[in-house]
Motif scaffolding. Structure first.
Motif, PDB file in Angstrom:
ATOM      1  N   UNK A  42      41.030 -31.547 -28.604  1.00 22.18           N
ATOM      2  CA  UNK A  42      40.954 -31.569 -29.958  1.00 22.18           C
ATOM      3  C   UNK A  42      42.231 -29.931 -29.806  1.00 22.18           C
ATOM      4  N   UNK A  43      42.927 -29.878 -28.147  1.00 24.31           N
ATOM      5  CA  UNK A  43      43.402 -28.465 -28.585  1.00 24.31           C
ATOM      6  C   UNK A  43      43.203 -27.251 -27.887  1.00 24.31           C
ATOM      7  N   UNK A  44      44.244 -26.905 -27.347  1.00 21.70           N
ATOM      8  CA  UNK A  44      43.862 -25.601 -26.216  1.00 21.70           C
ATOM      9  C   UNK A  44      42.907 -24.604 -27.478  1.00 21.70           C
ATOM     10  N   UNK A  45      41.604 -24.182 -27.838  1.00 17.90           N
ATOM     11  CA  UNK A  45      41.029 -23.342 -28.672  1.00 17.90           C
ATOM     12  C   UNK A  45      41.342 -21.733 -27.511  1.00 17.90           C
ATOM     13  N   UNK A  46      42.252 -21.856 -26.022  1.00 16.47           N
ATOM     14  CA  UNK A  46      42.962 -20.270 -25.843  1.00 16.47           C
ATOM     15  C   UNK A  46      43.853 -19.569 -26.668  1.00 16.47           C
TER      16      UNK A  46
ATOM     17  N   UNK B  32      25.295 -19.914 -34.259  1.00 14.69           N
ATOM     18  CA  UNK B  32      25.754 -19.455 -35.668  1.00 14.69           C
ATOM     19  C   UNK B  32      27.031 -19.581 -36.149  1.00 14.69           C
ATOM     20  N   UNK B  33      27.834 -20.608 -34.555  1.00 10.03           N
ATOM     21  CA  UNK B  33      29.055 -21.880 -34.307  1.00 10.03           C
ATOM     22  C   UNK B  33      30.277 -21.196 -33.279  1.00 10.03           C
ATOM     23  N   UNK B  34      29.900 -19.772 -33.444  1.00  6.95           N
ATOM     24  CA  UNK B  34      31.174 -19.223 -32.381  1.00  6.95           C
ATOM     25  C   UNK B  34      30.719 -19.825 -30.643  1.00  6.95           C
ATOM     26  N   UNK B  35      32.652 -20.170 -31.562  1.00 10.79           N
ATOM     27  CA  UNK B  35      32.912 -20.834 -29.695  1.00 10.79           C
ATOM     28  C   UNK B  35      33.020 -20.075 -28.386  1.00 10.79           C
ATOM     29  N   UNK B  36      31.792 -20.470 -27.631  1.00 12.58           N
ATOM     30  CA  UNK B  36      31.779 -19.933 -26.384  1.00 12.58           C
ATOM     31  C   UNK B  36      32.704 -20.407 -25.129  1.00 12.58           C
ATOM     32  N   UNK B  37      32.656 -21.542 -24.575  1.00 12.70           N
ATOM     33  CA  UNK B  37      33.015 -22.295 -23.776  1.00 12.70           C
ATOM     34  C   UNK B  37      33.364 -23.529 -24.068  1.00 12.70           C
ATOM     35  N   UNK B  38      34.500 -23.993 -23.435  1.00 12.87           N
ATOM     36  CA  UNK B  38      34.499 -25.097 -23.434  1.00 12.87           C
ATOM     37  C   UNK B  38      35.462 -26.060 -21.655  1.00 12.87           C
ATOM     38  N   UNK B  39      35.525 -27.000 -21.562  1.00  7.68           N
ATOM     39  CA  UNK B  39      35.901 -27.988 -20.574  1.00  7.68           C
ATOM     40  C   UNK B  39      37.092 -28.081 -21.249  1.00  7.68           C
ATOM     41  N   UNK B  40      38.625 -28.755 -19.598  1.00  2.83           N
ATOM     42  CA  UNK B  40      39.476 -28.368 -20.036  1.00  2.83           C
ATOM     43  C   UNK B  40      39.660 -30.262 -20.925  1.00  2.83           C
ATOM     44  N   UNK B  41      38.594 -30.953 -20.896  1.00  3.62           N
ATOM     45  CA  UNK B  41      38.781 -32.261 -21.443  1.00  3.62           C
ATOM     46  C   UNK B  41      38.563 -32.082 -22.792  1.00  3.62           C
ATOM     47  N   UNK B  42      37.703 -31.260 -22.985  1.00  2.00           N
ATOM     48  CA  UNK B  42      37.973 -30.629 -24.615  1.00  2.00           C
ATOM     49  C   UNK B  42      39.064 -30.384 -25.132  1.00  2.00           C
ATOM     50  N   UNK B  43      39.820 -29.244 -24.519  1.00  2.00           N
ATOM     51  CA  UNK B  43      41.530 -29.104 -24.734  1.00  2.00           C
ATOM     52  C   UNK B  43      42.106 -30.011 -24.535  1.00  2.00           C
ATOM     53  N   UNK B  44      41.859 -30.655 -23.858  1.00  2.75           N
ATOM     54  CA  UNK B  44      42.789 -32.073 -23.863  1.00  2.75           C
ATOM     55  C   UNK B  44      42.677 -32.586 -25.476  1.00  2.75           C
TER      56      UNK B  44
ATOM     57  N   UNK C  29      44.072 -37.568 -17.313  1.00  3.83           N
ATOM     58  CA  UNK C  29      44.782 -37.643 -16.690  1.00  3.83           C
ATOM     59  C   UNK C  29      45.483 -36.400 -17.209  1.00  3.83           C
ATOM     60  N   UNK C  30      46.397 -36.478 -18.703  1.00  7.60           N
ATOM     61  CA  UNK C  30      47.619 -36.198 -19.713  1.00  7.60           C
ATOM     62  C   UNK C  30      47.296 -34.393 -18.880  1.00  7.60           C
ATOM     63  N   UNK C  31      45.878 -34.261 -19.820  1.00  4.35           N
ATOM     64  CA  UNK C  31      45.921 -32.615 -19.417  1.00  4.35           C
ATOM     65  C   UNK C  31      45.016 -31.988 -20.887  1.00  4.35           C
ATOM     66  N   UNK C  32      46.020 -30.561 -20.486  1.00  5.03           N
ATOM     67  CA  UNK C  32      45.335 -29.729 -21.680  1.00  5.03           C
ATOM     68  C   UNK C  32      46.098 -29.539 -22.039  1.00  5.03           C
ATOM     69  N   UNK C  33      46.648 -29.402 -23.652  1.00  2.00           N
ATOM     70  CA  UNK C  33      47.199 -29.776 -24.862  1.00  2.00           C
ATOM     71  C   UNK C  33      47.742 -28.008 -25.970  1.00  2.00           C
ATOM     72  N   UNK C  34      47.808 -27.172 -25.978  1.00  4.00           N
ATOM     73  CA  UNK C  34      48.163 -25.745 -26.754  1.00  4.00           C
ATOM     74  C   UNK C  34      47.312 -26.846 -28.143  1.00  4.00           C
ATOM     75  N   UNK C  35      46.645 -25.416 -28.754  1.00  4.94           N
ATOM     76  CA  UNK C  35      46.146 -26.045 -29.852  1.00  4.94           C
ATOM     77  C   UNK C  35      47.381 -25.700 -31.417  1.00  4.94           C
ATOM     78  N   UNK C  36      47.919 -26.477 -31.700  1.00  3.08           N
ATOM     79  CA  UNK C  36      48.756 -25.934 -32.661  1.00  3.08           C
ATOM     80  C   UNK C  36      48.065 -26.652 -34.477  1.00  3.08           C
ATOM     81  N   UNK C  37      48.690 -25.718 -35.294  1.00  2.00           N
ATOM     82  CA  UNK C  37      48.101 -25.592 -36.398  1.00  2.00           C
ATOM     83  C   UNK C  37      48.576 -27.346 -37.580  1.00  2.00           C
TER      84      UNK C  37
END
Length: 279
Positions: free
Chosen positions: A138-142, A124-136, A271-279
């Motif tokens: 699209x923004x950190x889903x945390x 049902x399309x709940x985000x369950x887990x992700x890797x650091x490259x995903x967060x870098x 290489x740049x790493x994770x960036x926080x999710x922003x609106x």
């Protein structure tokens, strides 16, 4: 007598023989066998003894879903065994609530995949887990809380995604999401959380309601997407949606053809790493 009828009868006898009276709350008393008697199974399932005999001998054609469900409850069978008995009867097994557990193999795949953005979603399309490259990328889903972790809810109630879509692409994307959610609702008719999500989406979005009414149930498919990243610019990537065998979780992965500018920018993000999710 068909092969399926013999198989159903054989399975029923096996599980009756391996179900102890104590397992179903009956007094065993003195008996030659450890399993249930036909009379006991018939009483537990609300069926006649003669009907149980005909089922076990393969003389009854096409037992109904209600009969098979009653037998599964009476024995009682695990979810896996329930599915097997339904298939032997030529029926689709009932499915309970959507699982939000990630299979161990999928979790290992997520941990070992470091060169591509990967995330795991429930049916049902709940985000369950992700890797650091995903967060870098699209923004950190945390940083997301509550239903904002649900891709469909976020898209219909205030999307803040970095994915760039034309009006036609947004329409196509929403159509596929709603069609896939209808599959989940059909396959999990007793999942109260899923149906509450659908009801609340109807209440919040007329667009969702219109698409739900018109949607043909279908699986979400892979496509190409453009991501507008604030640090490396636009990337056009392949977005593949994979389904793990034996599970209904969705594994979503972004990738670029080797040697392209998009691939270089994707490597730079790692290489740049994770960036926080922003609106």
């Amino acid at each position: 007598m068909t092969e399926n009828h013999r198989e159903f009868g054989a399975l029923l006898r096996i599980w009756r023989d391996h179900t102890t009276p104590a397992a179903v709350g009956l007094y065993a008393g003195s008996r030659r066998t450890t399993g249930l008697r036909r009379e006991e199974l018939a009483a537990l399932a609300g069926l006649s003894v003669d009907y149980i005999i005909r089922l076990e001998q393969g003389r009854t054609v096409h037992p109904s879903a209600q009969v098979v469900a009653a037998l599964c409850r009476a024995l009682p069978l695990s979810d896996d065994d329930t599915a097997v008995l339904h298939r032997a009867a030529g029926l689709a097994a009932p499915v309970g609530a959507i699982s939000h557990l990630i299979p161990a193999g999928v979790e290992r795949l997520l941990l070992r995949t470091t060169d591509a953005p990967v995330a795991v979603f429930s049916a049902d399309w709940w985000l369950l887990s992700w890797n650091s490259h995903w967060a870098a990328l699209l923004g950190d889903p945390a940083a997301l809380t509550g239903r904002d972790r649900n891709l469909i809810w976020r898209d219909f109630t205030g999307d803040h995604s970095r994915v760039v879509k034309t009006e036609a692409e947004r329409d196509a994307f929403r159509d596929t999401l709603v069609a896939d959610l209808r599959i989940a609702a059909i396959e999990h008719p007793t999942d109260t959380n899923l149906h509450a999500l659908v009801a609340d989406l109807h209440g919040r979005s007329a667009d969702f309601s219109a698409r739900w009414s018109a949607a043909r149930p279908a699986r979400h498919e892979s496509n190409r997407k453009t991501i507008d990243h604030p640090r490396v610019g636009a990337l056009t990537l392949d977005c593949d949606v994979l389904n793990a065998p034996g599970s209904d979780v969705h594994v979503v992965m972004y990738s670029a053809a080797p040697g392209t500018e998009d691939a270089s920018r994707l490597d730079l993000l790692r290489v740049l790493g994770v960036e926080a999710f922003t609106a």
